[in-house]
Write a protein that holds these residues in place. Structure first.
Motif, PDB file in Angstrom:
ATOM      1  N   ASN A 140       0.798  -1.232   0.000  1.00 63.65           N
ATOM      2  CA  ASN A 140       0.000   0.000   0.000  1.00 63.65           C
ATOM      3  C   ASN A 140       0.823   1.271   0.000  1.00 63.65           C
ATOM      4  OD1 ASN A 140      -2.219  -1.727   0.212  1.00 63.65           O
ATOM      5  ND2 ASN A 140      -2.147  -1.687   2.452  1.00 63.65           N
ATOM      6  N   GLY A 141       2.137   1.156   0.238  1.00 68.57           N
ATOM      7  CA  GLY A 141       2.979   2.342   0.337  1.00 68.57           C
ATOM      8  C   GLY A 141       2.670   3.147   1.587  1.00 68.57           C
ATOM      9  N   MET A 142       3.424   4.219   1.805  1.00 70.15           N
ATOM     10  CA  MET A 142       3.199   5.044   3.006  1.00 70.15           C
ATOM     11  C   MET A 142       2.223   6.187   2.727  1.00 70.15           C
ATOM     12  SD  MET A 142       6.668   5.331   5.352  1.00 70.15           S
ATOM     13  CE  MET A 142       5.867   6.168   6.742  1.00 70.15           C
ATOM     14  N   PHE A 143       1.751   6.317   1.491  1.00 75.73           N
ATOM     15  CA  PHE A 143       0.840   7.428   1.157  1.00 75.73           C
ATOM     16  C   PHE A 143      -0.509   6.926   0.622  1.00 75.73           C
ATOM     17  CE2 PHE A 143       5.149   9.051   0.816  1.00 75.73           C
ATOM     18  CZ  PHE A 143       5.068  10.072   1.739  1.00 75.73           C
TER      19      PHE A 143
END
Lengths: 143, 143
Positions: A140-143
């Protein structure tokens, strides 16, 4: 007359009227672009109120501290770039979720900046920053 | 009739009506207290919607990832405590500025959590965390 009373009551209960959150968002976005991306302290400084209370644990207090930070970026990381991923506003506060990359091609850091405004001017700042790791247990990534 | 049109128009333009930001704040605060402080996954899980998209770079995706984190805290840091310093809401988002201490007496970390809600339920989470250093070039603290 009844209508005016009703409108006035709505203005009191509605945060959209209590503080001009959209104008505050615009102010903070322009300040951020001028200071952090263009690294132009003079251009950024017109958005400051009569004080600038700094909570970043590495920056000296006040607008002079911010000036030193902008000059540090300009000298050491001239190609650094902050991409704003999300903008929120609540009352006198504007909150940014930012992907900051000091050296192009590196993973960079996730940052949340919180600004407090008075009369449409920036007077206080908090932030939290974290390196983006190479691997995460999700996609999901950090953003 | 004119009045209803006016009220309806105001509802459309006002974020206070667009999403129930106060109810969302209450939901997130109760969720945080149940999950992070009481470390009671069952109590916290009733605030989840049909999914929980995780962006914390150390936590697995979904409610199972949050369950594992709560159990990790309960086992390794039973006295950990998160003090919420600020709460913001904008649209479907709630933002917390938190002082998290895993071992009582230590300086702990500054954290900003961002939650997205759908129909009043928590469905997505981002956060950024930073250790609070011993010394800062000002006396304002990180909060």
């Amino acid at each position: 007359m009844k209508l005016f009373v009703l409108l006035f009551a709505l203005m009191l209960v509605s945060p959209a009227f209590a503080a001009d959150t959209e104008a505050n968002k615009k102010t903070v976005l322009e300040f951020y672009e001028a200071g952090l991306n263009k690294k132009d302290f003079e251009a950024a400084s017109k958005y400051f109120g009569p004080k600038y209370i700094q909570h970043n644990p590495g920056a000296p207090d006040g607008t002079e501290g911010f000036k030193a930070f902008v000059n540090f970026l300009k000298e050491k990381f001239p190609n650094s770039h902050s991409e704003i991923k999300k903008v929120f506003a609540d009352g006198d506060f504007v909150i940014l979720h930012v992907h900051a990359v000091r050296e192009p091609g590196t993973r960079g850091r996730a940052i949340v900046d919180i600004f407090r405004l008075e009369d449409g001017k920036i007077v206080e700042h908090w932030d939290v920053a974290q390196d983006i790791p190479e691997k995460m247990p999700h996609n999901n990534g950090m953003f």
